[in-house]
Design an enzyme around this catalytic site. Structure first.
Site, mmCIF file in Angstrom:
data_model
loop_
_atom_site.group_PDB
_atom_site.id
_atom_site.type_symbol
_atom_site.label_atom_id
_atom_site.label_comp_id
_atom_site.label_asym_id
_atom_site.label_seq_id
_atom_site.Cartn_x
_atom_site.Cartn_y
_atom_site.Cartn_z
ATOM 1 N N SER A 143 85.669 13.675 70.093
ATOM 2 C CA SER A 143 85.832 14.204 71.456
ATOM 3 C C SER A 143 86.828 13.306 72.165
ATOM 4 O O SER A 143 87.058 12.162 71.743
ATOM 5 C CB SER A 143 84.481 14.132 72.177
ATOM 6 N N TYR A 156 76.281 10.245 74.436
ATOM 7 C CA TYR A 156 77.365 11.062 73.864
ATOM 8 C C TYR A 156 78.619 10.213 73.638
ATOM 9 O O TYR A 156 79.229 10.253 72.559
ATOM 10 C CB TYR A 156 77.657 12.221 74.821
HETATM 11 P P1 NAD Z 1 77.722 24.436 70.712
HETATM 12 O O1 NAD Z 1 76.450 24.098 71.436
HETATM 13 O O2 NAD Z 1 78.405 25.718 71.019
HETATM 14 O O3 NAD Z 1 77.471 24.394 69.159
HETATM 15 C C1 NAD Z 1 76.777 23.334 68.577
HETATM 16 C C2 NAD Z 1 76.325 23.755 67.209
HETATM 17 O O4 NAD Z 1 75.541 22.688 66.664
HETATM 18 C C3 NAD Z 1 75.448 25.003 67.210
HETATM 19 O O5 NAD Z 1 75.750 25.791 66.074
HETATM 20 C C4 NAD Z 1 74.051 24.415 67.103
HETATM 21 O O6 NAD Z 1 73.136 25.316 66.522
HETATM 22 C C5 NAD Z 1 74.316 23.224 66.208
HETATM 23 N N1 NAD Z 1 73.282 22.210 66.276
HETATM 24 C C6 NAD Z 1 72.723 21.635 67.367
HETATM 25 N N2 NAD Z 1 71.745 20.816 66.996
HETATM 26 C C7 NAD Z 1 71.690 20.863 65.636
HETATM 27 C C8 NAD Z 1 70.884 20.255 64.670
HETATM 28 N N3 NAD Z 1 69.895 19.426 65.007
HETATM 29 N N4 NAD Z 1 71.111 20.546 63.373
HETATM 30 C C9 NAD Z 1 72.071 21.416 63.003
HETATM 31 N N5 NAD Z 1 72.869 22.040 63.897
HETATM 32 C C10 NAD Z 1 72.676 21.762 65.189
HETATM 33 O O7 NAD Z 1 78.663 23.190 70.930
HETATM 34 P P2 NAD Z 1 80.257 23.012 70.791
HETATM 35 O O8 NAD Z 1 80.814 22.852 72.149
HETATM 36 O O9 NAD Z 1 80.832 24.000 69.871
HETATM 37 O O10 NAD Z 1 80.303 21.558 70.130
HETATM 38 C C11 NAD Z 1 80.540 21.341 68.752
HETATM 39 C C12 NAD Z 1 81.005 19.920 68.555
HETATM 40 O O11 NAD Z 1 82.227 19.722 69.269
HETATM 41 C C13 NAD Z 1 80.019 18.878 69.068
HETATM 42 O O12 NAD Z 1 80.001 17.768 68.188
HETATM 43 C C14 NAD Z 1 80.627 18.482 70.399
HETATM 44 O O13 NAD Z 1 80.263 17.190 70.786
HETATM 45 C C15 NAD Z 1 82.102 18.584 70.087
HETATM 46 N N6 NAD Z 1 82.961 18.719 71.268
HETATM 47 C C16 NAD Z 1 82.827 19.787 72.098
HETATM 48 C C17 NAD Z 1 83.662 19.866 73.198
HETATM 49 C C18 NAD Z 1 83.603 21.021 74.148
HETATM 50 O O14 NAD Z 1 84.241 20.945 75.201
HETATM 51 N N7 NAD Z 1 82.883 22.087 73.844
HETATM 52 C C19 NAD Z 1 84.604 18.871 73.458
HETATM 53 C C20 NAD Z 1 84.690 17.788 72.592
HETATM 54 C C21 NAD Z 1 83.869 17.732 71.484
#
Ligand code: NAD
Length: 261
Positions: A143, A156
Site C-alpha cells: 500500500s 495496517y
Molecule cells: P476488499 O475488502 O475488497 O477485499 C479483501 C479480500 O480479502 C476479500 O476477498 C476478503 O474476502 C479477503 N479476506 C479478508 N479476510 C480474509 C481472511 N481472513 N482470509 C482470506 N481472505 C480474506 O479489499 P481490497 O481493497 O480489495 O484490498 C485488497 C488488498 O489491497 C489488501 O491487502 C489491502 O490492504 C490492499 N490495498 C487496498 C487499497 C484500497 O484503496 N482499496 C489500497 C492499498 C492497498
C-alpha cells in the site's frame, strides 16, 4: 516465458483488488486459484465465471489467511489441483481505523496475521514448488501505507511496512534464481474495503461523502482520482512478464502521485 498456462494463487480474491488481479492474470492465460475465508455459492460462481470468460482453469479454495496452517495448506491444495504454484499474489487484507489507545488489541493481532504473517506462510510453502519448476513470481499487495503513514491506522501501516521488508528479504533469498518478489503499493482504490471506511471517516471529520472522498481520502492522492482494480491487475501482469525479469525486491506505486509528495 509468458504467463499463459502458469498457475496463480491469489489470496483474498473474491472482491476488490484480488479479484481484479485474478481477472487480469486469467485474461493473460494463467489458471487461477481464488481464495477467501468464506465458502459460499457466490465464491464458487466467481471462479466458474472467470474460467468461462477466459478459457482457463479457475477454482475457489477456502482458507482463512489469519491461520498459519490454512495459509500453508492453501498452497498445497493449489499444487494438488493445478499441478503447480508459479505466481503467488499475497493480497488478503483488512483495515481497522482507531487511535492507538483505543485500538482493540485483538484487531491489531488480526491485521498483523492477515495483512503480514499470511504472506510469510504462503511464501514459505510456495518457494520450494517454484524452485522445483525453476520459475516463480511473488507479488505482495502492500500500500502507499507501506511507504508512508497516516494517523489511526497503526496496525495496517505496521503490517504494510512489514510486507515491504518481507518482499526485500524474499527477493534477496531468490536473487540468483528465476524467481522475483515485488510489492505493489496502491493508493486509494474504491473497493469494498475503502467503501467501508467512508461512514466512520464522515463521522470523524463531520463531512459528507463527497467531501470525505476529495478532501480526506484523496487529499494525498494528487491525481484526485481513485486507482482502479484493473490498473493494479495490469501491474501484476507486467511483473510476471519478461520485461520485469530483473525487477525484484522493490515497490511499484500505483498511487496517483501520493508518494511523490
Ligand atoms: P476488499 O475488502 O475488497 O477485499 C479483501 C479480500 O480479502 C476479500 O476477498 C476478503 O474476502 C479477503 N479476506 C479478508 N479476510 C480474509 C481472511 N481472513 N482470509 C482470506 N481472505 C480474506 O479489499 P481490497 O481493497 O480489495 O484490498 C485488497 C488488498 O489491497 C489488501 O491487502 C489491502 O490492504 C490492499 N490495498 C487496498 C487499497 C484500497 O484503496 N482499496 C489500497 C492499498 C492497498
Amino acid at each position: 516465458m509468458g504467463i499463459k498456462g502458469k498457475v496463480a494463487v491469489v489470496t483474498g480474491s473474491t472482491s476488490g483488488i484480488g479479484l481484479g488481479i485474478a481477472e487480469a492474470l486469467a485474461a493473460a492465460g494463467a489458471h487461477v486459484a481464488l481464495n477467501s475465508f468464506t465458502d459460499s455459492e457466490s465464491d464458487h460462481a466467481c471462479a466458474r465465471r472467470i474460467a468461462e470468460a477466459h478459457g482457463v482453469r479457475a477454482e475457489y479454495l477456502q482458507a482463512d489467511m489469519s491461520r498459519p496452517d490454512d495459509c500453508r495448506s492453501l498452497i498445497e491444495r493449489a499444487v494438488e489441483k493445478f499441478g503447480g504454484c508459479d505466481i503467488l499474489v499475497n493480497n488478503a487484507g483488512i483495515q481497522h481505523v482507531a487511535a492507538i489507545p483505543d485500538f482493540p488489541p485483538e484487531k491489531w493481532d488480526q491485521i498483523i496475521a492477515i495483512n503480514l504473517s499470511s504472506a510469510f506462510h504462503t511464501t514459505a510453502a510456495a518457494l520450494p514448488r517454484m524452485r522445483a519448476s525453476g520459475w516463480g513470481r511473488i507479488i505482495n499487495i502492500a500500500s502507499a501505507h507501506g511507504l508512508t503513514a497516516s494517523p489511526f491506522k497503526s496496525a495496517y501501516v505496521a503490517a504494510k511496512h512489514g510486507i515491504v521488508g518481507l518482499t526485500k528479504v524474499t527477493a534477496l533469498e531468490t536473487a540468483e534464481e528465476a524467481i522475483t518478489a515485488n510489492a505493489i503499493c496502491p493508493g486509494y482504490v474504491l473497493t469494498p474495503l475503502v467503501e467501508a471506511q467512508i461512514p466512520d471517516t464522515m463521522e470523524r471529520y463531520g463531512m459528507d461523502r463527497e467531501r470525505v472522498i476529495r478532501e480526506v481520502m484523496l487529499e494525498r492522492q494528487p491525481s484526485k482520482q481513485f486507482a482502479t482494480v484493473g490498473q493494479i491487475g495490469g501491474t501484476a501482469v507486467f511483473l510476471c512478464s519478461e520485461a520485469a525479469e530483473q525487477i525484484t525486491g522493490t515497490t511499484i506505486s500505483v498511487d496517483g502521485g501520493w508518494t511523490a509528495l
